[in-house]
Design a protein around this motif. Structure first.
Motif, mmCIF file in Angstrom:
data_model
loop_
_atom_site.group_PDB
_atom_site.id
_atom_site.type_symbol
_atom_site.label_atom_id
_atom_site.label_comp_id
_atom_site.label_asym_id
_atom_site.label_seq_id
_atom_site.Cartn_x
_atom_site.Cartn_y
_atom_site.Cartn_z
ATOM 1 N N ASP A 310 4.039 -8.753 -6.292
ATOM 2 C CA ASP A 310 4.860 -9.923 -6.026
ATOM 3 C C ASP A 310 4.790 -10.834 -7.244
ATOM 4 O O ASP A 310 4.180 -10.480 -8.264
ATOM 5 N N GLN A 311 5.409 -11.992 -7.144
ATOM 6 C CA GLN A 311 5.483 -12.864 -8.307
ATOM 7 C C GLN A 311 4.134 -13.478 -8.667
ATOM 8 O O GLN A 311 3.973 -14.040 -9.753
ATOM 9 N N LYS A 312 3.158 -13.351 -7.786
ATOM 10 C CA LYS A 312 1.811 -13.832 -8.095
ATOM 11 C C LYS A 312 1.031 -12.826 -8.930
ATOM 12 O O LYS A 312 0.003 -13.164 -9.516
ATOM 13 N N GLY A 313 1.490 -11.570 -8.934
ATOM 14 C CA GLY A 313 0.794 -10.541 -9.690
ATOM 15 C C GLY A 313 0.657 -9.248 -8.904
ATOM 16 O O GLY A 313 1.237 -9.086 -7.821
ATOM 17 N N THR A 478 3.827 2.060 -5.344
ATOM 18 C CA THR A 478 3.973 0.618 -5.507
ATOM 19 C C THR A 478 4.910 0.093 -4.435
ATOM 20 O O THR A 478 5.824 0.801 -3.979
ATOM 21 N N CYS A 479 4.708 -1.165 -4.054
ATOM 22 C CA CYS A 479 5.546 -1.750 -3.006
ATOM 23 C C CYS A 479 5.458 -3.258 -3.086
ATOM 24 O O CYS A 479 4.629 -3.818 -3.815
ATOM 25 N N GLU A 480 6.312 -3.914 -2.332
ATOM 26 C CA GLU A 480 6.237 -5.359 -2.214
ATOM 27 C C GLU A 480 5.070 -5.740 -1.306
ATOM 28 O O GLU A 480 4.501 -4.896 -0.592
ATOM 29 N N SER A 481 4.708 -7.012 -1.313
ATOM 30 C CA SER A 481 3.605 -7.455 -0.452
ATOM 31 C C SER A 481 4.046 -7.595 1.008
ATOM 32 O O SER A 481 3.239 -7.460 1.921
ATOM 33 N N PHE A 482 5.332 -7.817 1.231
ATOM 34 C CA PHE A 482 5.859 -7.948 2.590
ATOM 35 C C PHE A 482 5.798 -6.603 3.309
ATOM 36 O O PHE A 482 6.058 -5.551 2.729
ATOM 37 N N ARG A 483 5.477 -6.653 4.595
ATOM 38 C CA ARG A 483 5.568 -5.458 5.431
ATOM 39 C C ARG A 483 5.753 -5.883 6.876
ATOM 40 O O ARG A 483 5.322 -6.961 7.286
ATOM 41 N N GLN A 484 6.433 -5.021 7.644
ATOM 42 C CA GLN A 484 6.657 -5.311 9.057
ATOM 43 C C GLN A 484 6.752 -3.998 9.816
ATOM 44 O O GLN A 484 7.349 -3.029 9.339
ATOM 45 N N TRP A 485 6.159 -3.970 10.987
ATOM 46 C CA TRP A 485 6.214 -2.790 11.849
ATOM 47 C C TRP A 485 6.244 -3.272 13.292
ATOM 48 O O TRP A 485 5.295 -3.885 13.786
ATOM 49 N N VAL A 486 7.354 -3.025 13.968
ATOM 50 C CA VAL A 486 7.520 -3.374 15.377
ATOM 51 C C VAL A 486 7.648 -2.061 16.149
ATOM 52 O O VAL A 486 8.548 -1.263 15.875
ATOM 53 N N VAL A 487 6.755 -1.843 17.122
ATOM 54 C CA VAL A 487 6.646 -0.537 17.777
ATOM 55 C C VAL A 487 6.770 -0.700 19.290
ATOM 56 O O VAL A 487 6.112 -1.551 19.896
ATOM 57 N N GLU A 488 7.599 0.130 19.892
ATOM 58 C CA GLU A 488 7.685 0.191 21.346
ATOM 59 C C GLU A 488 6.394 0.801 21.886
ATOM 60 O O GLU A 488 6.014 1.908 21.500
ATOM 61 N N ALA A 542 20.813 -6.789 -10.535
ATOM 62 C CA ALA A 542 22.042 -6.984 -9.768
ATOM 63 C C ALA A 542 22.032 -8.317 -9.032
ATOM 64 O O ALA A 542 23.058 -9.011 -8.969
ATOM 65 N N MET A 543 20.885 -8.694 -8.494
ATOM 66 C CA MET A 543 20.806 -9.950 -7.749
ATOM 67 C C MET A 543 20.964 -11.163 -8.656
ATOM 68 O O MET A 543 21.290 -12.258 -8.181
ATOM 69 N N ALA A 584 15.500 -9.638 -4.969
ATOM 70 C CA ALA A 584 15.451 -10.184 -6.331
ATOM 71 C C ALA A 584 14.051 -10.149 -6.944
ATOM 72 O O ALA A 584 13.879 -10.601 -8.076
ATOM 73 N N ASN A 585 13.078 -9.609 -6.237
ATOM 74 C CA ASN A 585 11.691 -9.601 -6.706
ATOM 75 C C ASN A 585 11.560 -8.750 -7.972
ATOM 76 O O ASN A 585 11.649 -7.520 -7.912
ATOM 77 N N PRO A 586 11.334 -9.361 -9.143
ATOM 78 C CA PRO A 586 11.251 -8.578 -10.383
ATOM 79 C C PRO A 586 10.000 -7.720 -10.459
ATOM 80 O O PRO A 586 9.962 -6.753 -11.222
ATOM 81 N N ALA A 587 8.999 -8.075 -9.702
ATOM 82 C CA ALA A 587 7.765 -7.282 -9.740
ATOM 83 C C ALA A 587 7.977 -5.912 -9.099
ATOM 84 O O ALA A 587 7.454 -4.905 -9.577
#
Length: 714
Positions: A310-313, A478-488, A542-543, A584-587
């Protein structure tokens, strides 16, 4: 030549087979696309007569623009001046003129050079003449980028013929068979996989030489884990893996997303030891491009490095939740046994939309798909995920066990319902008694929503892990710091306590699915084709274009959000702003070509449901239609606005691209694909008319002109 020293063999003859998900026989034979073959001969008579003796031809499994069945080999240097003749020969057999701008160059070595050069690796110098051979090498490099060979490298499992020459011998070509696999290839990073593949046969050098940390990077494996733990800014797991017999999850198709998402949730849970959890995760690969995964997981004891950006590193951690990796083409019996064992509670999947064999026009199982036909005819030797699932369930039924839970983790609305429908339909064809048993025992197929932007792993990421964190990792993610998982929450045989690792367990996933798929995934489609056509290759680039950002925001605000139901605990305005920020996350620097992969399936799954909802409500579909038109225009082009060649990855590429090229600015040519658009949208005057109008504007004004006109209109 970059930071990685590359040793190259001096004499190489290589078959260059271009295949998509469909395979083809020789060019001078009748098209046999309905039957996939395991090997391909080179059938250009001039080359075949010269080079076929004792050669065992390999097969390349990857996509290139516009062409699905070209087998090509080129002799370099003194024979380069013949390439224009070769181009014209091949052109007559090619689907379209996809390399018309290729200009031939002579080799500066002249008569001294009689080398063959393979066109599927990094550019390299001639071993006897580094400087003078460079122009030819750079020319080949431009060809690679021009062809958009985005996923090319040589497997570490090369099977060489008997005529292997010594390193400096120049008397005869090297004959060999090679398996090719998908490996992201960019002009910023040359593939080190080729170097690693042949390094045991050549004078030894360090894989990483320039720009490395003061200490040589530590190869990642269990034995070296304490050393990795001593590296600065690297977290390592401290839990002991559960033994065989512990409650088990088998995951089919272990790619970057699974390793950045579900495997991380389990790793967090095991590390925290919340509730004394002892779960085992077994990964399964099904396809030829899973070979590098097999090799990396074996070499690294199923460990890999996760880099969150992320933008923090950047932050690094080693993930250990995958205990074992099985490559089904070689270990099919093992795969069926571990799934059939009583310890297996869940079989999860990330097989992409195409892996469900859905006929988009009807929504039913595509029973004519070659993999389905194969598995119906060979139930004990399947090759699809559905085939392995049924084979294991058949064993469980015979052993008096309950069916395991099937958990789809793919980006599809109601993914569990889709998995249940398709697997049940397949079971009714393959084994009606088994289908009744599944129905009687209420086999569970919970829905879930998954979210985490995960770019494809490249050598840039391997270099990052080696140089910044001191780890030699063949397959980091590699991935962004955000994550989400919603499970039935429907798991009759039990499940890990994922909620203790941040997952949200709920009785109803649908509102979260609709929010994510129709805002994030549909916007991804709007972003990628327009972005690539204008000349961008990465999402942040692009963003940064104000008109592209405006396109996404207006589409979400005006044509998608009005028809979404409220989502518990979520502010949709905040969610949309977060989506824009994540793109738009350049990291993370996500690749537009990755986002645009399998457009024929993703347009159908992510964009068209929004179109239908808006049409039913009498709403606008201008920007949704713009997204569809951008995809059609993209299929009809070879270059972007800057003159750079475009890349294409789609299992339906040959058909949809042929239609786009033939139809030009007439959208009807694509809209008639009922397996994508259905009969309803193909015949809808409002939608079809809007797409056709915008497509004509693309052809009249170009992508930038069309974008500017429509995003700034009322």
């Amino acid at each position: 030549m970059g930071s990685i020293s590359i040793w190259i063999l001096p004499l190489i003859v290589v078959p260059f087979a271009v295949l998509g998900l469909e395979c083809y026989t020789c060019l001078n034979q009748e098209d046999n696309s309905d039957k996939c073959i395991s090997t391909v001969q080179l059938c250009d008579p001039e080359i075949h007569d010269t080079c076929s003796t004792n050669v065992r031809w390999g097969v390349a499994f990857y996509w290139l623009p516009a062409v699905q069945r070209i087998h090509y080999i080129s002799k370099a240097c003194d024979n380069l001046r013949n390439c224009e003749h070769r181009r014209r020969q091949l052109e007559s057999r090619c689907y379209r003129d996809w390399w018309a701008d290729w200009q031939c160059e002579d080799c500066c070595m002249g008569d001294r050079c009689n080398y063959y050069v393979v066109l599927v690796g990094p550019p390299w110098p001639h071993p006897d003449c580094n400087d003078c051979f460079l122009p030819v090498c750079l020319h080949f490099h431009r060809m690679l980028i021009g062809f958009n060979v985005q996923r090319v490298a040589l497997s570490s499992r090369l099977v060489f013929g008997t005529d292997f020459p010594s390193y400096n011998q120049a008397s005869r070509p090297l004959l060999y068979q090679a398996l090719f696999f998908h490996q992201e290839f960019t002009d910023q990073a040359y593939s080190s996989t080729f170097s690693r593949s042949i390094s045991p046969l050549l004078p030894q050098k360090d894989i990483v030489q320039e720009g490395q940390m003061a200490a040589v990077p530590v190869p990642l494996n269990l034995a070296n884990l304490p050393k990795v733990g001593n590296l600065p800014n690297v977290r390592i797991p401290t839990y002991a893996r559960a033994p065989a017999g512990a409650p088990t999850i088998v995951h089919i198709s272990v790619g970057g997303f699974h390793r950045a998402h579900q495997a991380v949730y389990l790793d967090d849970l095991l590390q925290s030891n919340a509730g004394g959890e002892r779960w085992r995760l077994v990964g399964v690969g099904l396809l030829p491009f899973d070979i590098p995964a097999r090799d990396a997981m074996k070499a690294q004891d199923c460990l890999y490095t996760l880099i969150e950006r992320d933008q923090k590193g950047d932050s690094a951690r080693v993930i250990a939740s995958i205990s074992e990796y099985l490559y089904a083409p070689e270990q099919g019996t093992n795969v069926m046994e571990v799934m059939a064992d009583a310890s297996c509670r869940i079989v999860s999947m990330t097989i992409t939309e195409g892996g469900y064999f859905i006929h988009e026009g009807t929504g039913d199982l595509n029973v004519e798909h070659p993999d389905i036909q194969h598995d119906l005819a060979n139930p004990a030797a399947p090759r699809s995920s559905f085939g392995y699932i049924l084979a294991a369930l058949r064993k469980r039924k015979a052993n008096g066990l309950q069916p395991f839970t099937v958990l789809s983790c793919d980006n599809m609305q109601s993914n569990g319902d889709v998995a249940k429908k398709m697997i049940s339909a397949f079971a009714k064809l393959a084994d009606p008694e088994l289908a009744l048993w599944l129905e009687k025992n209420n086999a569970a197929f919970p829905n879930c929503m998954v979210d985490r932007i995960t770019p494809a792993t490249t050598d840039v990421h391997r270099k990052l892990v080696a140089e910044k964190f001191g780890i030699l990792d063949q397959w980091p993610v590699t991935c962004e710091s955000f994550r989400q998982w919603v499970v039935e929450d429907h798991f009759p045989l039990g499940r890990p306590a994922w909620e203790k690792a941040g997952a949200q367990m709920t009785p109803d996933v649908l509102p979260y699915e609709l929010m994510k798929i129709r805002l994030l995934n549909a916007s991804h489609q709007a972003l990628c084709y327009t972005g690539m056509l204008i000349g961008h290759r990465y999402a942040p680039e692009a963003m940064a274009d104000a008109n592209i950002s405006k396109l996404l925001r207006r589409m979400m605000d005006e044509e998608v959000t009005p028809y979404l139901k409220p989502v518990p605990g979520v502010n949709l305005e905040d969610y949309k702003s977060t989506v824009i920020e994540r793109f738009a996350n350049p990291a993370v620097n996500d690749q537009l070509l990755r986002i645009g992969t399998e457009g024929s399936a993703r347009i159908a799954k992510f964009v068209l449901p929004c179109v239908r909802d808006s049409l039913v409500a009498g709403g606008k579909v201008k920007f949704l239609s713009f997204t569809v038109a951008s995809w059609i225009y993209y299929l009809g082009q070879t270059k972007d606005e800057t003159g750079q060649l475009l890349g294409f990855i789609d299992p339906m590429l040959a058909r949809v691209q042929a239609a786009a090229v033939a139809g030009k600015d007439d959208a009807k040519a694509l809209l008639e694909f009922k397996e994508i658009f259905g009969a309803d949208l193909a015949g809808n005057a409002k939608f079809a008319g809007q797409v056709d109008e915008i497509l004509k504007e693309f052809y009249a004004s170009g992508p930038s002109g069309a974008l500017k006109k429509y995003v700034n209109s009322a």
